[in-house]
Write an enzyme that holds these catalytic residues in place. Structure first.
Site, PDB file in Angstrom:
ATOM      1  N   SER A 102       0.831  -1.199   0.000  1.00  0.00           N
ATOM      2  CA  SER A 102       0.000   0.000   0.000  1.00  0.00           C
ATOM      3  C   SER A 102       0.868   1.251   0.000  1.00  0.00           C
ATOM      4  CB  SER A 102      -0.965  -0.047   1.183  1.00  0.00           C
ATOM      5  OG  SER A 102      -1.884   1.015   1.132  1.00  0.00           O
ATOM      6  N   ASP A 246      -2.576   5.961  -4.668  1.00  0.00           N
ATOM      7  CA  ASP A 246      -1.504   5.374  -3.880  1.00  0.00           C
ATOM      8  C   ASP A 246      -0.890   4.237  -4.699  1.00  0.00           C
ATOM      9  OD1 ASP A 246      -3.597   3.555  -3.615  1.00  0.00           O
ATOM     10  OD2 ASP A 246      -3.100   3.046  -1.544  1.00  0.00           O
ATOM     11  N   ASP A 248      -0.930   0.967  -4.886  1.00  0.00           N
ATOM     12  CA  ASP A 248      -1.738  -0.126  -5.431  1.00  0.00           C
ATOM     13  C   ASP A 248      -3.081   0.370  -5.951  1.00  0.00           C
ATOM     14  OD1 ASP A 248      -2.593   0.287  -2.740  1.00  0.00           O
ATOM     15  OD2 ASP A 248      -3.557  -1.670  -2.728  1.00  0.00           O
ATOM     16  N   ASP A 250      -5.850   1.740  -4.771  1.00  0.00           N
ATOM     17  CA  ASP A 250      -7.176   1.509  -4.188  1.00  0.00           C
ATOM     18  C   ASP A 250      -7.709   2.747  -3.480  1.00  0.00           C
ATOM     19  OD1 ASP A 250      -5.469   1.395  -1.971  1.00  0.00           O
ATOM     20  OD2 ASP A 250      -6.481  -0.309  -1.055  1.00  0.00           O
TER      21      ASP A 250
END
Length: 452
Positions: A102, A246, A248, A250
């Site tokens: 993340s 960000d 990844d 999400d």
């Protein structure tokens, strides 16, 4: 043995590559996932996607080698966003793995599991994986797990996801609005998907940090202090919005057309304003702004609250058949795609709202309910959290109390959430009120009675 942390929890596994997270650890965790999939009845094939961190390929190979020990075949989807993995899992009814840490810096990586329904595991499901992992502590791979050859996917998960998101909005209205946006993809996994989506919507794109190198150009968490370049670019290019993903992809933070950072809490609020219909319900965690409650009340919609964590939001969404969900960190969930937070969805919904209303993003932000949120953390005092919560409850006898996750006190136009950290010996205080002074006063009273 390394002293670096290896974090195991409902969100999966996370560690520092080469120290607490090695190919051998990933191999064992792959075996643990494979054994758990057998219990769930989801063994056979499993999809693997990853963000852009350089450690991704070898860790994906090691996971696949461990999965193979249990008879599960890994299918490599390469670099793609977490929501793209969630969408692919649901469409193909396969469990999936995302390699990502993340918003943590590049030396970190991690493993998240997505079940075949397109949702993160519940806490009980995640504990099953952890138990299997610990039971495998003495197992060693017979060969280098990082050299394992993964079966490549015969489809492009990133492109499929971007095209699916576009189907949820009024594409022609967005095209006709002649919009321009600046997107900061932080050299993560979401850049190609964002470009595909915006090309399909005929939105002019100024793209910052799009190559998926994993070499993050600034701290990757999309907070105001990390997005000064984005804010300046919005002003320079006279764009309609700035959007920050960000690593990844999400989560999405927004900058309005004046170059003002309007944050991550507004991402979900704008989605609720745009999508939620009379009589429907949405779900958010206990630490998310009450803007969404104010937006739902006039249309007789319901807001359900969950413990903090995407899996908890998703679980209540499914129980209540909710139309929408998310968290105040910029994550919006639409069950028509999956039960995973989705920055591509947030991009599309924000543009759809601008096109539908003819208003600027600054105007839309200023029309949202006005609240100020304050967050603090302090060392955890002695005693059980139950004892701490009981002392706080005596301080606010007239509040509506929710004890799902820590303790939350609700008043007519303000609230306070106090919860223990799952990873550190600290208490978190999140307060929201119409003014900064009123939010601070809630936290001050709570800290005073606890002497922290």
């Amino acid at each position: 043995m390394s002293d670096a942390p290896l974090m195991l929890g409902v969100s999966g596994l996370r560690g520092i590559v080469g120290q607490s997270l090695t190919p051998e650890i990933a191999w064992r965790y792959g075996m643990a996932i494979g054994q758990t999939l057998q219990q769930w009845g989801e063994a056979g094939n499993i999809l693997i996607g990853r963000d852009s961190r350089p450690s991704g390929p070898e860790l994906a190979a090691a996971l696949a080698a461990g999965l193979a020990e249990t008879g599960t075949t890994a299918i490599d989807m390469g670099i793609c966003s977490t929501p793209a993995v969630g969408y692919a899992a649901r469409q193909r009814r396969h469990a999936a793995i995302v390699l990502t840490a993340s918003h943590n810096p590049t030396p970190w990586n991690g493993v998240k599991i997505i079940r075949a329904q397109g949702t993160a595991p519940t806490a009980a499901d995640a504990q099953s994986v952890i138990d299997h992992f610990h039971a495998l502590a003495d197992r060693k791979p017979a060969a280098d797990p990082a050299a394992y050859q993964i079966k490549p996917a015969g489809f492009d998960a990133a492109q499929e996801h971007a095209h699916a998101v576009a189907q949820l909005v009024d594409q022609q209205a967005i095209r006709d609005a002649n919009l321009k946006v600046v997107v900061d993809s932080v050299c993560g996994a979401g850049g190609a998907e964002a470009r595909t989506l915006l090309d399909q919507l005929n939105v002019s794109l100024v793209h910052l940090h799009s190559p998926p190198t994993g070499d993050f150009p600034h701290e990757p968490e999309p907070t105001e202090q990390n997005l000064t370049e984005l804010a300046a670019a919005v002003t320079q290019h006279q764009a309609d919005a700035g959007m920050a993903q960000d690593p990844d992809a999400d989560r999405l933070a927004l900058v309005d057309n004046s170059g003002r950072y309007i944050g991550e809490e507004c991402t979900l609020a704008l989605a609720v304003q745009h999508l939620l219909k009379p009589g429907q319900s949405a779900v958010a965690n206990l630490s998310t702004s009450r803007m969404i409650d104010d937006l739902a009340q006039p249309i007789n919609a319901t807001i359900f609250r969950s413990p903090v964590g995407e899996a908890n939001v998703a679980e209540i969404m499914r129980q209540e058949n909710a139309a929408l969900g998310g968290e105040g960190n910029g994550g919006v969930i639409d069950p028509r795609l999956s039960y995973v937070r989705d920055s591509l969805l947030s991009i599309a919904l924000t543009l759809d709202l601008i096109a539908a209303t003819g208003k600027t993003l600054a105007q839309l932000r200023d029309e949202l309910p006005a609240y100020t949120m304050q967050k603090e953390k302090v060392p955890r005092p002695e005693g059980s959290f139950g004892q701490i919560a009981d002392r706080l409850a005596q301080l606010f006898p007239d509040a509506r109390i929710d004890r799902q996750d820590g303790i939350r006190f609700d008043f007519d136009n303000r609230w306070l959430h106090v919860r223990p950290s799952n990873t550190e010996p600290i208490l978190r205080f999140i307060a929201e009120a119409p003014t900064e002074q009123h939010a601070a006063e809630l936290t001050r009273k709570a800290r005073s009675i606890l002497n922290v």
